[in-house]
Write a protein that holds these residues in place. Structure first.
Motif, PDB file in Angstrom:
ATOM      1  N   GLY A  99      -6.136  10.375 -10.550  1.00 50.45           N
ATOM      2  CA  GLY A  99      -5.685   9.050 -11.373  1.00 50.45           C
ATOM      3  C   GLY A  99      -4.791   9.224 -12.473  1.00 50.45           C
ATOM      4  N   TRP A 100      -4.563  10.643 -12.941  1.00 52.90           N
ATOM      5  CA  TRP A 100      -3.718  10.932 -14.321  1.00 52.90           C
ATOM      6  C   TRP A 100      -2.247  10.954 -13.596  1.00 52.90           C
ATOM      7  CZ3 TRP A 100      -4.837  11.726 -19.082  1.00 52.90           C
ATOM      8  CH2 TRP A 100      -4.051  12.321 -19.871  1.00 52.90           C
ATOM      9  N   HIS A 101      -2.082  11.341 -12.585  1.00 56.15           N
ATOM     10  CA  HIS A 101      -0.403  11.271 -12.441  1.00 56.15           C
ATOM     11  C   HIS A 101      -0.307  10.061 -11.470  1.00 56.15           C
ATOM     12  CE1 HIS A 101       0.748  14.844 -14.409  1.00 56.15           C
ATOM     13  NE2 HIS A 101       0.253  15.803 -13.529  1.00 56.15           N
ATOM     14  N   GLU A 102      -1.321   9.790 -10.751  1.00 62.19           N
ATOM     15  CA  GLU A 102      -1.159   8.421  -9.748  1.00 62.19           C
ATOM     16  C   GLU A 102      -0.878   7.192 -10.845  1.00 62.19           C
ATOM     17  OE1 GLU A 102      -3.411  11.657  -7.588  1.00 62.19           O
ATOM     18  OE2 GLU A 102      -3.226  10.955  -9.719  1.00 62.19           O
ATOM     19  N   LYS A 103      -1.178   7.317 -11.853  1.00 60.13           N
ATOM     20  CA  LYS A 103      -0.736   6.023 -12.482  1.00 60.13           C
ATOM     21  C   LYS A 103       0.693   5.873 -12.496  1.00 60.13           C
ATOM     22  CE  LYS A 103      -1.106   7.694 -17.561  1.00 60.13           C
ATOM     23  NZ  LYS A 103      -1.414   8.948 -17.127  1.00 60.13           N
ATOM     24  N   ASP A 104       1.434   7.126 -12.696  1.00 58.20           N
ATOM     25  CA  ASP A 104       3.033   7.214 -12.780  1.00 58.20           C
ATOM     26  C   ASP A 104       3.715   6.576 -11.387  1.00 58.20           C
ATOM     27  OD1 ASP A 104       2.722   8.041 -15.622  1.00 58.20           O
ATOM     28  OD2 ASP A 104       2.784   9.908 -14.943  1.00 58.20           O
ATOM     29  N   THR A 134       0.802  -1.246  -0.058  1.00 55.97           N
ATOM     30  CA  THR A 134      -0.029  -0.105   0.007  1.00 55.97           C
ATOM     31  C   THR A 134       0.959   1.269  -0.052  1.00 55.97           C
ATOM     32  OG1 THR A 134      -1.661   1.360   1.335  1.00 55.97           O
ATOM     33  CG2 THR A 134      -0.325  -0.172   2.675  1.00 55.97           C
ATOM     34  N   LEU A 135       0.430   2.253  -0.464  1.00 58.53           N
ATOM     35  CA  LEU A 135       1.308   3.591  -0.647  1.00 58.53           C
ATOM     36  C   LEU A 135       0.354   4.761  -0.585  1.00 58.53           C
ATOM     37  CD1 LEU A 135       1.882   4.567  -4.261  1.00 58.53           C
ATOM     38  CD2 LEU A 135       0.298   2.664  -3.838  1.00 58.53           C
ATOM     39  N   ASP A 136       0.911   6.040  -0.086  1.00 60.94           N
ATOM     40  CA  ASP A 136       0.667   7.133  -0.460  1.00 60.94           C
ATOM     41  C   ASP A 136       0.688   7.713  -1.549  1.00 60.94           C
ATOM     42  OD1 ASP A 136      -0.455   6.687   2.139  1.00 60.94           O
ATOM     43  OD2 ASP A 136       1.164   8.119   3.078  1.00 60.94           O
ATOM     44  N   PHE A 137      -0.108   7.958  -2.352  1.00 61.38           N
ATOM     45  CA  PHE A 137       0.028   8.613  -3.935  1.00 61.38           C
ATOM     46  C   PHE A 137       0.593  10.022  -3.451  1.00 61.38           C
ATOM     47  CE2 PHE A 137      -3.301   5.405  -5.437  1.00 61.38           C
ATOM     48  CZ  PHE A 137      -2.478   5.072  -6.258  1.00 61.38           C
ATOM     49  N   SER A 138       1.275  10.698  -4.675  1.00 59.27           N
ATOM     50  CA  SER A 138       1.635  12.093  -4.232  1.00 59.27           C
ATOM     51  C   SER A 138       0.635  12.761  -4.305  1.00 59.27           C
ATOM     52  CB  SER A 138       2.527  12.128  -6.048  1.00 59.27           C
ATOM     53  OG  SER A 138       2.972  13.330  -5.862  1.00 59.27           O
ATOM     54  N   GLY A 139       0.798  13.842  -3.260  1.00 58.73           N
ATOM     55  CA  GLY A 139      -0.192  14.775  -2.933  1.00 58.73           C
ATOM     56  C   GLY A 139      -1.144  14.192  -1.706  1.00 58.73           C
ATOM     57  N   SER A 140      -0.938  12.892  -1.385  1.00 58.67           N
ATOM     58  CA  SER A 140      -1.792  12.209  -0.570  1.00 58.67           C
ATOM     59  C   SER A 140      -1.008  11.798   0.876  1.00 58.67           C
ATOM     60  CB  SER A 140      -2.672  10.884  -1.067  1.00 58.67           C
ATOM     61  OG  SER A 140      -3.515  11.585  -1.994  1.00 58.67           O
ATOM     62  N   GLY A 141      -1.507  11.602   2.038  1.00 61.77           N
ATOM     63  CA  GLY A 141      -0.859  11.061   2.990  1.00 61.77           C
ATOM     64  C   GLY A 141       0.298  11.896   3.563  1.00 61.77           C
ATOM     65  N   LEU A 142       1.274  10.970   3.572  1.00 58.93           N
ATOM     66  CA  LEU A 142       2.628  11.241   3.888  1.00 58.93           C
ATOM     67  C   LEU A 142       3.704  11.572   2.757  1.00 58.93           C
ATOM     68  CD1 LEU A 142       3.201   9.244   7.160  1.00 58.93           C
ATOM     69  CD2 LEU A 142       2.223  11.397   6.934  1.00 58.93           C
ATOM     70  N   SER A 143       3.286  11.148   1.633  1.00 59.02           N
ATOM     71  CA  SER A 143       4.117  11.322   0.370  1.00 59.02           C
ATOM     72  C   SER A 143       4.192  12.773   0.031  1.00 59.02           C
ATOM     73  CB  SER A 143       3.511  10.448  -0.648  1.00 59.02           C
ATOM     74  OG  SER A 143       3.584   9.179  -0.433  1.00 59.02           O
ATOM     75  N   ASP A 144       5.289  13.070  -0.667  1.00 61.26           N
ATOM     76  CA  ASP A 144       5.543  14.397  -1.205  1.00 61.26           C
ATOM     77  C   ASP A 144       4.350  14.657  -2.265  1.00 61.26           C
ATOM     78  OD1 ASP A 144       7.830  14.260   0.317  1.00 61.26           O
ATOM     79  OD2 ASP A 144       9.166  14.363  -1.321  1.00 61.26           O
ATOM     80  N   GLY A 145       4.298  16.094  -2.640  1.00 61.54           N
ATOM     81  CA  GLY A 145       3.267  16.423  -3.611  1.00 61.54           C
ATOM     82  C   GLY A 145       2.252  17.494  -2.973  1.00 61.54           C
TER      83      GLY A 145
END
Length: 493
Positions: free
Chosen positions: A118-123, A101-112
């Motif tokens: 979904g557009w950048h999250e697929k990357d 499980t991951l924190d997508f960019s801009g979500s949770g503790l990840s950067d962004g």
């Protein structure tokens, strides 16, 4: 109001949490088995925009047989985080499927700073998949997404056909259509012309801030070109992403597919039958190694198929059945109703494995009825000494035909009535499995041929009875393993 709507799309409330408090512990137990959580981040995982992604991998503490295990990547929604995968870990770990499980960019503790639905999250997902591909402990990979995570999985799956399977929960078909529907849901009273102008303004702002075009985020463009097996799920009362979105994607999806509708709304917890369906789906597409049971090759009537020995059943009952089965296959008649003692040092599977050789050696059905035909029996010696033999003819009844098979563990002795062919008197004898008894010998040569004919008839009848007993025991064993009956002591009428 437009600015609020923009933030609603690209900057929803962000989860701020302590991993040690909201995720599974570093070491934990489920169902008597031990698992661990491994976090990986920093320079290990960075997307194309340079954002560091925080991830966690739930695995068994020790891999069975050292073999690689399949993995499911859980993709959270637009306001979610890694903690959303806690339920997925419980569901999948017991099937030898690991969970990332991951924190997508801009979500949770990840950067962004922004999400892109979904557009950048697929990357971001591509980075995690590449990392897992280099992990020798991971075999097949599946995706499980919810809301934004479902769209992310679908967009990525269209680019990577090596994904084994996807679960898509509450995906939207087209972002622009979704935004138009939300205008109606939140009862924004504006003329259609004004709404279209506002959407164009939002499109420009979002493209500038979050670097993606809301008009191009359309799952219906990729679903006809995606062939990965997929399980769709959607709540019937979802007002945020209405169920017809999943219906449209499902209808145009090119791969093997199934869809499940259930009660609830967009954020409600999912019912157990849905989680069961997800578990079965991933088991079928990922083929995880099973926990190897003790398998015994048992012939014919003792064949239990694919049923696992000892799977949650009372082994004391199994020992009693095995005791009776051994007694039936024995060539020594006994009227005692007490089953022979069985050492519990052996497992139930080992005891079952021991039965087949016993049956193959002693069962007249397997040995061609040599014993019942008079070979190597006391009757043979009598015949050789010139003495005539006659046989008892059995009066048929349910109790006699089943013998002890139908009254496992019964305290009553099983008896049968026979008619003495020579004297015509009725006698009562104890019966277990062989209805033949020595008769009083006569000196009349004329009755010898008649006695042989009756002996052949009794032999054929006893073989049929033995067949019925073994067939009945095989059926009882199968039912006991499948937990479809509650064992009780039977007494024949």
């Amino acid at each position: 109001m437009i600015d609020q709507f923009i933030n609603f799309v690209i900057r929803p409330p962000r989860a701020d949490y302590n991993p040690d408090q909201f995720l599974w512990e570093k070491e934990f137990s489920l169902g008597g088995r031990k698992y661990k959580r491994e976090d990986f981040e920093a320079s290990m995982l960075k997307n194309e925009r340079g954002h560091t992604l925080r991830c966690s991998h739930y695995t068994p503490s020790s891999f069975p047989d050292g073999a690689p295990l399949p993995c499911v990547i859980y993709c959270h929604g637009n306001s979610g985080c890694r903690a959303d995968a806690n339920e997925a870990a419980v569901i999948l770990l017991s099937s030898n499927i690991t969970v990332v499980t991951l924190d997508f960019s801009g979500s949770g503790l990840s950067d962004g700073d922004y999400v892109s639905l979904g557009w950048h999250e697929k990357d971001d997902l591509k980075v995690v998949v590449s990392y897992l591909r280099s992990n020798l402990k991971v075999s097949r990979i599946g995706l499980w997404g919810r809301s934004m995570g479902a769209v992310t999985s679908l967009l990525y799956g269209a680019e990577d056909p090596s994904i084994a399977g996807m679960v898509l929960d509450s995906a939207f078909s087209n972002l622009f259509d979704l935004m138009m529907e939300l205008v109606d849901v939140y009862k924004i009273r504006l003329p259609k012309f004004t709404i279209k102008v506002a959407v164009q303004y939002m499109r420009h702002v979002i493209q500038k801030k979050a670097k993606f075009d809301i008009m191009r985020l359309n799952c219906l463009q990729v679903s006809p070109k995606t062939y990965i097996p997929a399980l769709f799920g959607h709540a019937k009362d979802d007002k945020f992403v209405q169920p017809h979105h999943s219906d449209l994607i499902y209808k145009s999806y090119a791969g093997d597919k199934n869809i499940i509708k259930f009660d609830g709304d967009h954020n409600s917890s999912r019912p157990q039958f849905y989680y069961d369906s997800v578990s079965i789906f991933f088991y079928n597409v990922l083929h995880p190694p099973g926990i190897s049971p003790t398998k015994s090759k048992i012939e014919k009537y003792y064949d239990l198929g694919d049923i696992k020995v000892g799977a949650g059943m009372d082994e004391n009952l199994l020992y009693e059945i095995i005791a009776t089965l051994r007694n039936v296959t024995s060539d020594t008649a006994s009227s005692s109703s007490v089953p022979p003692s069985i050492s519990t040092a052996k497992s139930a599977g080992e005891l079952l494995a021991d039965i087949a050789p016993i049956a193959s050696l002693n069962d007249p059905l397997i040995n061609g009825g040599e014993e019942l035909n008079g070979h190597a029996t006391p009757q043979t010696e009598d015949k050789q000494s010139g003495e005539n033999e006659d046989c008892y003819s059995c009066t048929s009844s349910n109790r006699e035909s089943w013998g002890r098979c139908s009254s496992l563990g019964s305290d009553d002795e099983i008896t049968a009535d026979f008619v003495d062919a020579a004297s015509g008197n009725q006698v009562t004898v104890d019966v277990l499995a062989t209805p033949l008894r020595d008769n009083q010998h006569t000196a009349l040569d004329s009755s010898k041929d008649e006695g042989k004919k009756k002996a052949a008839q009794i032999t054929k009848k006893s073989k049929r009875e033995k067949f019925e007993k073994l067939e009945a025991l095989s059926q009882r064993l199968r039912l006991c393993f499948q937990k479809r009956i509650n064992h009780r002591r039977y007494s024949s009428s």
